[in-house]
Design a protein around this motif. Structure first.
Motif, PDB file in Angstrom:
ATOM      1  N   TYR A   2       5.802  22.061  -9.079  1.00  0.00           N
ATOM      2  CA  TYR A   2       6.182  21.199  -7.945  1.00  0.00           C
ATOM      3  C   TYR A   2       5.479  19.857  -8.178  1.00  0.00           C
ATOM      4  CZ  TYR A   2       6.421  19.717  -2.952  1.00  0.00           C
ATOM      5  OH  TYR A   2       6.634  19.031  -1.776  1.00  0.00           O
TER       6      TYR A   2
ATOM      7  N   THR B 173       3.821  12.711  -6.010  1.00  0.00           N
ATOM      8  CA  THR B 173       2.750  11.722  -5.902  1.00  0.00           C
ATOM      9  C   THR B 173       1.635  12.238  -4.992  1.00  0.00           C
ATOM     10  OG1 THR B 173       4.442  10.014  -6.148  1.00  0.00           O
ATOM     11  CG2 THR B 173       2.296   9.303  -5.370  1.00  0.00           C
TER      12      THR B 173
ATOM     13  N   LYS C 294       4.686   3.283  -7.726  1.00  0.00           N
ATOM     14  CA  LYS C 294       4.416   2.754  -6.387  1.00  0.00           C
ATOM     15  C   LYS C 294       2.903   2.632  -6.223  1.00  0.00           C
ATOM     16  CE  LYS C 294       5.513   7.366  -4.451  1.00  0.00           C
ATOM     17  NZ  LYS C 294       6.446   8.124  -3.601  1.00  0.00           N
TER      18      LYS C 294
ATOM     19  N   GLY D 217      11.314  19.083  -2.657  1.00  0.00           N
ATOM     20  CA  GLY D 217      11.685  19.290  -1.261  1.00  0.00           C
ATOM     21  C   GLY D 217      12.748  18.280  -0.855  1.00  0.00           C
TER      22      GLY D 217
ATOM     23  N   THR E 179      13.537  21.094   3.777  1.00  0.00           N
ATOM     24  CA  THR E 179      12.363  20.916   4.614  1.00  0.00           C
ATOM     25  C   THR E 179      12.389  21.861   5.814  1.00  0.00           C
ATOM     26  OG1 THR E 179      11.086  19.285   5.857  1.00  0.00           O
ATOM     27  CG2 THR E 179      13.462  19.096   6.012  1.00  0.00           C
TER      28      THR E 179
ATOM     29  N   TYR F 146       9.082  19.374   9.977  1.00  0.00           N
ATOM     30  CA  TYR F 146       8.482  18.328   9.138  1.00  0.00           C
ATOM     31  C   TYR F 146       9.548  17.409   8.535  1.00  0.00           C
ATOM     32  CZ  TYR F 146       4.546  21.573   9.325  1.00  0.00           C
ATOM     33  OH  TYR F 146       3.548  22.404   9.755  1.00  0.00           O
TER      34      TYR F 146
ATOM     35  N   ARG G 291      11.208   6.228   0.176  1.00  0.00           N
ATOM     36  CA  ARG G 291      11.473   7.628  -0.102  1.00  0.00           C
ATOM     37  C   ARG G 291      10.255   8.375  -0.641  1.00  0.00           C
ATOM     38  NH1 ARG G 291      10.950   7.712  -5.066  1.00  0.00           N
ATOM     39  NH2 ARG G 291      10.686   9.926  -4.753  1.00  0.00           N
TER      40      ARG G 291
HETATM   41  P1  ADP Z   1       7.491  11.623  -5.155  1.00  0.00           P
HETATM   42  O1  ADP Z   1       6.888  10.264  -5.287  1.00  0.00           O
HETATM   43  O2  ADP Z   1       7.602  12.335  -6.455  1.00  0.00           O
HETATM   44  O3  ADP Z   1       8.778  11.695  -4.371  1.00  0.00           O
HETATM   45  P2  ADP Z   1       6.100  12.744  -2.882  1.00  0.00           P
HETATM   46  O4  ADP Z   1       4.651  13.088  -2.809  1.00  0.00           O
HETATM   47  O5  ADP Z   1       6.558  11.652  -2.011  1.00  0.00           O
HETATM   48  O6  ADP Z   1       6.354  12.450  -4.418  1.00  0.00           O
HETATM   49  O7  ADP Z   1       6.967  14.020  -2.602  1.00  0.00           O
HETATM   50  C1  ADP Z   1       6.918  15.147  -3.447  1.00  0.00           C
HETATM   51  C2  ADP Z   1       8.054  16.074  -3.086  1.00  0.00           C
HETATM   52  O8  ADP Z   1       7.873  16.573  -1.764  1.00  0.00           O
HETATM   53  C3  ADP Z   1       9.447  15.419  -3.090  1.00  0.00           C
HETATM   54  O9  ADP Z   1      10.377  16.369  -3.582  1.00  0.00           O
HETATM   55  C4  ADP Z   1       9.697  15.139  -1.631  1.00  0.00           C
HETATM   56  O10 ADP Z   1      11.078  15.098  -1.333  1.00  0.00           O
HETATM   57  C5  ADP Z   1       9.032  16.361  -0.993  1.00  0.00           C
HETATM   58  N1  ADP Z   1       8.668  16.115   0.388  1.00  0.00           N
HETATM   59  C6  ADP Z   1       7.978  15.079   0.890  1.00  0.00           C
HETATM   60  N2  ADP Z   1       7.857  15.179   2.233  1.00  0.00           N
HETATM   61  C7  ADP Z   1       8.484  16.331   2.592  1.00  0.00           C
HETATM   62  C8  ADP Z   1       8.729  17.002   3.834  1.00  0.00           C
HETATM   63  N3  ADP Z   1       8.318  16.487   4.993  1.00  0.00           N
HETATM   64  N4  ADP Z   1       9.430  18.157   3.819  1.00  0.00           N
HETATM   65  C9  ADP Z   1       9.875  18.656   2.626  1.00  0.00           C
HETATM   66  N5  ADP Z   1       9.700  18.072   1.428  1.00  0.00           N
HETATM   67  C10 ADP Z   1       9.001  16.938   1.403  1.00  0.00           C
END
Ligand code: ADP
Length: 178
Positions: free
Chosen positions: A8, A11, A43, A90, A121, A125, A177
């Protein structure tokens, strides 16, 4: 029997309850889940890799089949290196889907044997992102339902360190995003 390891990647700046929920649900589906903390995303970041790693480890340390590791470079190369055959991501909304589809096709081209599995999700959340969490924190709002306590504490410390410039730094890290 073949053991299935999933990765999984993300960031996690910082990890929040939406991430934790996906990680725990994914860990039930595979023999092992590795949370990959991406070292240098395109980012700006509030927390460095060591901090993001430590927070994710603290939040998920109680899960016996979850490991948290940092990585740099291509996600699929890291997956191959650790023997992961599945990537987990997610999905909150159509906007996530469009990005994930593009990434999935790219990754498939690079590594045809690695499959992507997206988990929807948890409805509770669906609105939550690291950007929203940081914005609420910088404005002094209650983040208790949004992230585990260690993350709430780390946000307080980091924002106190940044002082007046905290709001600017958080806004520089804002993403449409994440
Ligand atoms: P990235 O920069 O790779 O998108 P993130 O830390 O923003 O990294 O997110 C990592 C993963 O978790 C992504 O697949 C994102 O869609 C998912 N994600 C983030 N927030 C949520 C949430 N509230 N519910 C489900 N999945 C989430």
């Amino acid at each position: 029997m073949r053991m299935i390891r999933a990765l999984y990647p993300g960031t996690f700046d910082p990890i929040h309850n939406g991430h934790v929920d996906i990680a725990i649900r994914a860990a039930r589906l595979f023999d092992e889940l590795v949370i990959g903390i991406y070292d240098s995303p395109p980012k700006s970041l509030l927390f460095d890799t060591a901090q993001r790693l430590a927070l994710a480890r603290e939040c998920l340390a109680h899960q016996p089949n979850i490991r948290v590791l940092p990585y740099r470079g291509l996600t699929v190369e890291f997956a191959a290196e650790i023997g992961a055959s599945v990537l987990v991501r997610g999905l909150r909304a159509i906007s996530d889907f469009e990005y994930e589809l593009q990434m999935a096709h790219t990754n498939k081209k690079l590594a045809p044997d690695i499959e992507l599995m997206c988990l929807m999700t948890n409805l509770g959340y669906a609105y939550l992102s690291s950007t929203i969490l940081k914005e609420v924190a910088v404005l002094g709002g209650d983040v208790s339902g949004l992230a585990p306590e260690v993350v709430q504490a780390a946000l307080r410390v980091r924002l106190a360190e940044l002082g007046q410039s905290g709001a600017n730094v958080v806004r520089m890290t804002a993403s449409t995003r994440d």
